[in-house]
Design an enzyme around this catalytic site. Structure first.
Site, mmCIF file in Angstrom:
data_model
loop_
_atom_site.group_PDB
_atom_site.id
_atom_site.type_symbol
_atom_site.label_atom_id
_atom_site.label_comp_id
_atom_site.label_asym_id
_atom_site.label_seq_id
_atom_site.Cartn_x
_atom_site.Cartn_y
_atom_site.Cartn_z
ATOM 1 N N TYR A 127 39.207 11.247 40.367
ATOM 2 C CA TYR A 127 39.361 12.349 41.298
ATOM 3 C C TYR A 127 38.802 11.948 42.666
ATOM 4 O O TYR A 127 38.221 10.867 42.826
ATOM 5 C CB TYR A 127 38.660 13.595 40.759
ATOM 6 C CG TYR A 127 39.416 14.258 39.626
ATOM 7 C CD1 TYR A 127 40.285 15.325 39.865
ATOM 8 C CD2 TYR A 127 39.279 13.810 38.314
ATOM 9 C CE1 TYR A 127 40.987 15.925 38.835
ATOM 10 C CE2 TYR A 127 39.981 14.411 37.277
ATOM 11 C CZ TYR A 127 40.832 15.459 37.540
ATOM 12 O OH TYR A 127 41.529 16.052 36.512
ATOM 13 N N HIS A 128 38.989 12.805 43.652
ATOM 14 C CA HIS A 128 38.594 12.459 45.012
ATOM 15 C C HIS A 128 37.079 12.245 45.120
ATOM 16 O O HIS A 128 36.297 12.813 44.370
ATOM 17 C CB HIS A 128 39.054 13.531 46.003
ATOM 18 C CG HIS A 128 38.610 14.906 45.669
ATOM 19 N ND1 HIS A 128 39.177 15.669 44.678
ATOM 20 C CD2 HIS A 128 37.632 15.688 46.196
ATOM 21 C CE1 HIS A 128 38.602 16.838 44.611
ATOM 22 N NE2 HIS A 128 37.640 16.882 45.507
ATOM 23 N N GLY A 129 36.714 11.412 46.070
ATOM 24 C CA GLY A 129 35.303 11.173 46.336
ATOM 25 C C GLY A 129 34.599 10.230 45.391
ATOM 26 O O GLY A 129 33.378 10.067 45.473
ATOM 27 N N GLY A 155 33.515 13.091 43.116
ATOM 28 C CA GLY A 155 32.238 12.745 43.731
ATOM 29 C C GLY A 155 31.332 11.862 42.911
ATOM 30 O O GLY A 155 30.199 11.574 43.330
#
Length: 214
Positions: A127-129, A155
């Protein structure tokens, strides 16, 4: 000196065969990536939507070109430039020296960083981050190794030459600095490792480990 006819003649049969195989392999890889994105993203409308509007896929496809270039020493500077341009467009930074398997998917894309010596297996989702980062300034294996079917939440930071076994789940915003055995769940800072209980409902597990809301 080569004649004009020789210079303008079509590629030999062997060269045409290699080019054809390369194009066929590229088509299969792109199709696989799109199928993987559709399977993992409920917001995906159709194949065209995913093809044009998934920055994670665009970053992966650009990485695959840059990685191929990275294998030729004289093309390494160009590979790095392509990687930098891709980061500017997609928000995803993948070093062309990283090794990434098939059907890799980055949801949303923005803020993902994958270091030079990272190794990623098949059917992995980030996922992002997410950061697959290093903890050493030496020119050694300094980034993580992820097995097949690993999911890393928003994250999360996986730092150093640690190994995540097949099927590992890493919760959102977790920091992983030690190996995680296959099939385990890692959440927290620093990440704590546990195994899903027999028959545990994945939905109920989310309430036990809020960081798994990824």
């Amino acid at each position: 000196m080569a004649s004009l006819a020789a210079l303008t003649s079509p590629p030999a049969r062997g060269a045409r065969t290699r080019i054809g195989r390369g194009v066929g392999s590229l088509r299969r890889s792109v199709s696989e990536d799109i199928d993987a994105a559709i399977a993992r993203d409920p917001a995906a409308v159709n194949r065209a939507d995913v093809f044009f509007n998934s920055p994670g896929l665009h970053a992966i496809w650009s990485y695959r070109v840059a990685h191929k270039m990275w294998q030729t020493p004289r093309l390494k500077p160009a590979a790095r430039i392509l990687s930098t341009m891709t980061r500017a467009v997609t928000g995803v930074e993948i070093h062309p020296g990283a090794s990434i398997g098939r059907r890799f998917f980055i949801d949303h894309g923005m803020g993902v960083v994958i270091g030079e010596t990272a190794e990623v297996g098949n059917d992995v989702m980030l996922y992002h981050g997410v950061t697959l980062g290093g903890r050493s300034l030496q020119k050694v294996k300094r980034h993580p190794t992820l097995g097949d079917n690993v999911t890393v939440g928003t994250g999360a930071r996986i730092l150093g030459p640690v190994t995540l076994g097949d099927g590992v789940q890493v919760g959102a915003n977790s920091v992983v600095v030690k190996d995680v055995p296959a099939g385990a769940v890692a959440t927290g800072i620093p990440a704590r490792v546990r195994y899903p209980e027999a028959g545990e409902d994945p939905y109920e597990a989310l309430f036990r480990e809020p960081a798994l809301f990824i």
